[in-house]
Scaffold this motif. Sequence first.
Motif, PDB file in Angstrom:
ATOM      1  N   LEU A  78      17.278 -51.683 -71.962  1.00  0.00           N
ATOM      2  CA  LEU A  78      18.743 -51.721 -72.786  1.00  0.00           C
ATOM      3  C   LEU A  78      17.484 -51.587 -74.225  1.00  0.00           C
ATOM      4  O   LEU A  78      17.486 -51.164 -75.878  1.00  0.00           O
ATOM      5  CB  LEU A  78      19.372 -52.907 -73.560  1.00  0.00           C
ATOM      6  CG  LEU A  78      20.201 -53.434 -72.262  1.00  0.00           C
ATOM      7  CD1 LEU A  78      20.970 -54.431 -72.786  1.00  0.00           C
ATOM      8  CD2 LEU A  78      21.056 -51.794 -72.295  1.00  0.00           C
ATOM      9  N   ASP A  81      18.418 -48.308 -76.242  1.00  0.00           N
ATOM     10  CA  ASP A  81      19.373 -48.691 -76.734  1.00  0.00           C
ATOM     11  C   ASP A  81      19.901 -49.757 -78.576  1.00  0.00           C
ATOM     12  O   ASP A  81      21.163 -49.867 -79.227  1.00  0.00           O
ATOM     13  CB  ASP A  81      20.393 -48.602 -76.079  1.00  0.00           C
ATOM     14  CG  ASP A  81      20.869 -48.122 -74.791  1.00  0.00           C
ATOM     15  OD1 ASP A  81      20.760 -46.595 -74.616  1.00  0.00           O
ATOM     16  OD2 ASP A  81      20.721 -48.594 -73.729  1.00  0.00           O
ATOM     17  N   GLU A 184      25.016 -51.365 -79.422  1.00  0.00           N
ATOM     18  CA  GLU A 184      23.673 -51.515 -80.076  1.00  0.00           C
ATOM     19  C   GLU A 184      23.318 -52.765 -80.477  1.00  0.00           C
ATOM     20  O   GLU A 184      22.092 -52.980 -81.017  1.00  0.00           O
ATOM     21  CB  GLU A 184      23.406 -49.835 -81.842  1.00  0.00           C
ATOM     22  CG  GLU A 184      24.183 -50.503 -83.079  1.00  0.00           C
ATOM     23  CD  GLU A 184      25.663 -50.814 -82.790  1.00  0.00           C
ATOM     24  OE1 GLU A 184      26.288 -51.594 -83.623  1.00  0.00           O
ATOM     25  OE2 GLU A 184      26.929 -49.344 -82.188  1.00  0.00           O
TER      26      GLU A 184
END
Length: 276
Positions: A78, A81, A184
């Motif tokens: 991630l 992100d 996010e």
Amino acid sequence: MTGSNSDSYSSFHRPAAVAGSFYPAQPLTLDSEITAMLARVEPRAVPAHPPKALIVPHAGYIYSGPIAASAYACLSALRPDIRKVVLLGPAHRIAVRGLALPQASAFDTPLGSIPVDAELARRALECPQVQRNEAAHALEHALEVQLPFLQHLLDDFTLLPLVVGMASAQEVAEVLDLVWGGAETLILISSDLSHYRPYAEAQQLDQDTAAQIAALQPLGSHEQACGATPINGLLLCAQRRGLQARLLDLRNSGDTAGDRSRVVGYAAFAFTEPAS
């Protein structure tokens, strides 16, 4: 510095308070230690779906670092992100009413600086239970020990650090709902489990506590977890939003540092949102 619900904040950085005691103060040593802990996490322990929230322990890395790594390993995919981290942990140093935001504009660690998210702070301050209180953050380790892991695993991100004191689970959940965001935004709860009990007794108590959390059942006592209030706030949000909790790791200081006469319990959980 006294508490204030003003949305203004200062341009100074909150310096690292426990580098050199809870975790290494030298950047290369710190980064290498985190790399090694993450490398020891079994791949099968990492959930297939990205987590929206994590619960992680907050002792010195020699004690709870391997358990925290079990949660942080979930973030390895991630990196591009996650841009915002909402980090809550209990007050250990001073009495706090409600939830405390810092006055500082950034938090420093040996790995660099993390800016405090001014927009998320503004939203949080819409709640009367949130005030700025630098003293609550000055020496607080529960939030600080999470930061090097985040810096190691994520690219540029901002931080909303909240020290949770005398507050209800509903008050915590209200703040979380305001800053929940999308993919996010990561919600991170810092908490250890039982404290200073014999090994076998701690194992049983922590297993029961972990089962409650996995079932999204609120904890009844801070004897179960020092961060019971922020955990319970997350559990309320998880119930309403249909999140699923998964236990990733459950050990104690007797497993990691050897002494089993009086141990502290540690657990790592991942909370995933329902598939769309």
